[in-house]
Design an enzyme around this catalytic site. Sequence first.
Site, PDB file in Angstrom:
ATOM      1  N   LYS A  23       1.135  -1.723  -0.114  1.00 56.47           N
ATOM      2  CA  LYS A  23      -0.199  -0.301   0.022  1.00 56.47           C
ATOM      3  C   LYS A  23       1.061   1.355  -0.236  1.00 56.47           C
ATOM      4  O   LYS A  23       0.541   2.172  -0.590  1.00 56.47           O
ATOM      5  CB  LYS A  23      -0.490   0.255   0.912  1.00 56.47           C
ATOM      6  N   ARG A  58      -9.956   1.415   8.348  1.00 55.52           N
ATOM      7  CA  ARG A  58      -8.903   0.169   8.923  1.00 55.52           C
ATOM      8  C   ARG A  58     -10.000  -0.916   9.249  1.00 55.52           C
ATOM      9  O   ARG A  58      -9.306  -1.931  10.271  1.00 55.52           O
ATOM     10  CB  ARG A  58      -7.973   0.101   9.342  1.00 55.52           C
ATOM     11  N   ARG A 111      11.878  -5.922   5.059  1.00 54.70           N
ATOM     12  CA  ARG A 111      11.840  -3.748   4.741  1.00 54.70           C
ATOM     13  C   ARG A 111      12.250  -3.034   5.412  1.00 54.70           C
ATOM     14  O   ARG A 111      12.708  -3.391   6.851  1.00 54.70           O
ATOM     15  CB  ARG A 111       9.853  -3.259   5.077  1.00 54.70           C
ATOM     16  N   ARG A 126      10.928  -1.024  10.747  1.00 56.19           N
ATOM     17  CA  ARG A 126       9.654  -0.941  11.940  1.00 56.19           C
ATOM     18  C   ARG A 126      10.203  -1.297  12.837  1.00 56.19           C
ATOM     19  O   ARG A 126      10.337  -2.628  13.166  1.00 56.19           O
ATOM     20  CB  ARG A 126       8.571   0.036  11.079  1.00 56.19           C
ATOM     21  N   ARG A 146      -0.012  -9.043  13.459  1.00 57.79           N
ATOM     22  CA  ARG A 146      -0.932  -7.980  12.542  1.00 57.79           C
ATOM     23  C   ARG A 146      -1.281  -8.767  11.281  1.00 57.79           C
ATOM     24  O   ARG A 146      -2.162  -7.969  11.406  1.00 57.79           O
ATOM     25  CB  ARG A 146       0.444  -7.459  11.766  1.00 57.79           C
TER      26      ARG A 146
HETATM   27  P1  AP5 Z   1       4.782  -1.369   1.502  1.00 58.51           P
HETATM   28  O1  AP5 Z   1       4.276  -0.738   0.757  1.00 58.51           O
HETATM   29  O2  AP5 Z   1       5.328  -0.843   2.630  1.00 58.51           O
HETATM   30  O3  AP5 Z   1       3.574  -2.390   2.382  1.00 58.51           O
HETATM   31  P2  AP5 Z   1       2.440  -2.083   3.079  1.00 58.51           P
HETATM   32  O4  AP5 Z   1       0.697  -2.398   2.415  1.00 58.51           O
HETATM   33  O5  AP5 Z   1       2.159  -0.027   3.237  1.00 58.51           O
HETATM   34  O6  AP5 Z   1       2.533  -2.528   4.420  1.00 58.51           O
HETATM   35  P3  AP5 Z   1       2.159  -2.179   6.161  1.00 58.51           P
HETATM   36  O7  AP5 Z   1       3.095  -2.995   7.092  1.00 58.51           O
HETATM   37  O8  AP5 Z   1       3.064  -0.352   6.140  1.00 58.51           O
HETATM   38  O9  AP5 Z   1       0.920  -1.710   6.367  1.00 58.51           O
HETATM   39  P4  AP5 Z   1       0.250  -1.644   7.416  1.00 58.51           P
HETATM   40  O10 AP5 Z   1      -0.945  -1.017   7.016  1.00 58.51           O
HETATM   41  O11 AP5 Z   1       0.924  -2.893   8.498  1.00 58.51           O
HETATM   42  O12 AP5 Z   1       1.483  -0.440   7.874  1.00 58.51           O
HETATM   43  P5  AP5 Z   1       0.756   1.182   8.634  1.00 58.51           P
HETATM   44  O13 AP5 Z   1       2.286   1.812   8.376  1.00 58.51           O
HETATM   45  O14 AP5 Z   1      -0.834   1.818   8.197  1.00 58.51           O
HETATM   46  O15 AP5 Z   1       5.683  -2.824   1.315  1.00 58.51           O
HETATM   47  C1  AP5 Z   1       6.461  -3.723   2.023  1.00 58.51           C
HETATM   48  C2  AP5 Z   1       7.651  -4.246   1.613  1.00 58.51           C
HETATM   49  O16 AP5 Z   1       7.759  -5.350   0.473  1.00 58.51           O
HETATM   50  C3  AP5 Z   1       8.031  -3.264   1.564  1.00 58.51           C
HETATM   51  O17 AP5 Z   1       9.982  -3.891   2.169  1.00 58.51           O
HETATM   52  C4  AP5 Z   1       8.771  -3.137  -0.327  1.00 58.51           C
HETATM   53  O18 AP5 Z   1       9.598  -2.084  -0.470  1.00 58.51           O
HETATM   54  C5  AP5 Z   1       8.175  -5.133  -0.709  1.00 58.51           C
HETATM   55  N1  AP5 Z   1       7.178  -4.491  -2.327  1.00 58.51           N
HETATM   56  C6  AP5 Z   1       5.739  -3.260  -2.035  1.00 58.51           C
HETATM   57  N2  AP5 Z   1       5.112  -3.604  -3.591  1.00 58.51           N
HETATM   58  C7  AP5 Z   1       6.045  -4.764  -4.277  1.00 58.51           C
HETATM   59  C8  AP5 Z   1       6.363  -5.171  -5.054  1.00 58.51           C
HETATM   60  N3  AP5 Z   1       5.697  -5.313  -5.996  1.00 58.51           N
HETATM   61  N4  AP5 Z   1       7.383  -6.200  -5.281  1.00 58.51           N
HETATM   62  C9  AP5 Z   1       8.048  -6.386  -4.453  1.00 58.51           C
HETATM   63  N5  AP5 Z   1       8.479  -5.849  -3.420  1.00 58.51           N
HETATM   64  C10 AP5 Z   1       7.612  -5.277  -3.390  1.00 58.51           C
HETATM   65  O19 AP5 Z   1       0.147   0.571  10.610  1.00 58.51           O
HETATM   66  C11 AP5 Z   1       1.204   0.868  11.603  1.00 58.51           C
HETATM   67  C12 AP5 Z   1       0.044   0.836  12.547  1.00 58.51           C
HETATM   68  O20 AP5 Z   1      -0.575   1.869  12.267  1.00 58.51           O
HETATM   69  C13 AP5 Z   1      -0.565  -0.547  12.594  1.00 58.51           C
HETATM   70  O21 AP5 Z   1      -0.330  -1.730  13.066  1.00 58.51           O
HETATM   71  C14 AP5 Z   1      -2.098   0.346  13.338  1.00 58.51           C
HETATM   72  O22 AP5 Z   1      -1.584  -0.038  15.449  1.00 58.51           O
HETATM   73  C15 AP5 Z   1      -1.167   1.948  13.467  1.00 58.51           C
HETATM   74  N6  AP5 Z   1      -2.426   2.535  12.538  1.00 58.51           N
HETATM   75  C16 AP5 Z   1      -2.187   2.872  11.181  1.00 58.51           C
HETATM   76  N7  AP5 Z   1      -3.370   3.268  10.874  1.00 58.51           N
HETATM   77  C17 AP5 Z   1      -4.207   3.019  11.426  1.00 58.51           C
HETATM   78  C18 AP5 Z   1      -5.902   3.433  11.345  1.00 58.51           C
HETATM   79  N8  AP5 Z   1      -6.723   3.720  10.491  1.00 58.51           N
HETATM   80  N9  AP5 Z   1      -6.499   2.637  12.802  1.00 58.51           N
HETATM   81  C19 AP5 Z   1      -5.684   2.359  13.540  1.00 58.51           C
HETATM   82  N10 AP5 Z   1      -4.505   2.062  13.988  1.00 58.51           N
HETATM   83  C20 AP5 Z   1      -3.626   2.501  12.396  1.00 58.51           C
END
Ligand code: AP5
Length: 238
Positions: free
Chosen positions: A22, A97, A143, A176, A187
């Site tokens: 994402k 989410r 990552r 992270r 997660r």
């Molecule tokens: P990446 O793009 O980083 O993946 P992502 O889907 O963004 O994964 P996240 O782990 O960031 O999602 P998340 O939803 O758990 O975290 P968030 O920060 O939102 O890609 C992952 C890896 O794969 C990278 O190394 C990349 O290089 C590689 N990759 C990507 N695409 C590829 C491809 N096509 N081919 C090869 N490699 C590839 O949330 C973190 C925390 O914040 C949550 O756990 C929660 O505590 C809090 N939070 C955030 N939003 C909310 C909310 N709305 N409500 C409540 N709590 C929240």
Amino acid sequence: MTGASSQNVGPIILLGPPGAGKGTQAKRVSEYYRIPQISTGDILREQGQRGTELGIKAKDIMARGEFVPDELMYGMVADRLRQVDCERGFILDGFPRTPAQAGWLDAFLEHEFFDNVPRSKCLPVVIRIDVDYNLLLRRIAGRRSCPVCARIYNVYLQPPRVADTCDHDGSKLIARDDDREEVIRDRLQRYEVQTRPVAQYYERKARLSAVNGEMPVERVTEEIIRLVENSRREAVGS
Ligand code: AP5
């Protein structure tokens, strides 16, 4: 690759499990359309680094891989969507989410956002990025991200040109807190229970599309842009 910077794009929502891509895709699509990427995870991490009240509350919750309570999220997202750079459109990454957050967002768009910016009135394009569970584990474990520009790399799949160093600004890359092995499975489990129903919420409203997130990064971006363009063409035609 760039799109028209005067075109109204409207809201784009990227759904998908941790590691689906994402953040990677939101950054690219945001650069293409020149609209802001709104990553709730990035905003919370930034608040944590700045030591704000919200950041302090969120930090431990995030490190455990749990969700920050909805009431804290609403004010934060509303403040961000009220900023003028969202008027042509924006791309949400990590929000909504929970089904409650999805309902809140629909109400906010309908009763506040579109009232203030009527020219941007169009339904959100909602795209889920699908990736196999074992590949998600590998992606999250590998990552690394840049603390300055937030660009995302992967030691196995998308390494930087120089090890541990951002290609863009030379900063030292970091892992992270919530990418520790003991947190990752929790997660992914929480996604299945609490976030998968968000996709069903949009599916019931016939607004959900899906892309295969296992393709190369560039191909996934092309597919997302194709879906956004199709949806906007249909909206104009209807
Ligand atoms: P990446 O793009 O980083 O993946 P992502 O889907 O963004 O994964 P996240 O782990 O960031 O999602 P998340 O939803 O758990 O975290 P968030 O920060 O939102 O890609 C992952 C890896 O794969 C990278 O190394 C990349 O290089 C590689 N990759 C990507 N695409 C590829 C491809 N096509 N081919 C090869 N490699 C590839 O949330 C973190 C925390 O914040 C949550 O756990 C929660 O505590 C809090 N939070 C955030 N939003 C909310 C909310 N709305 N409500 C409540 N709590 C929240």
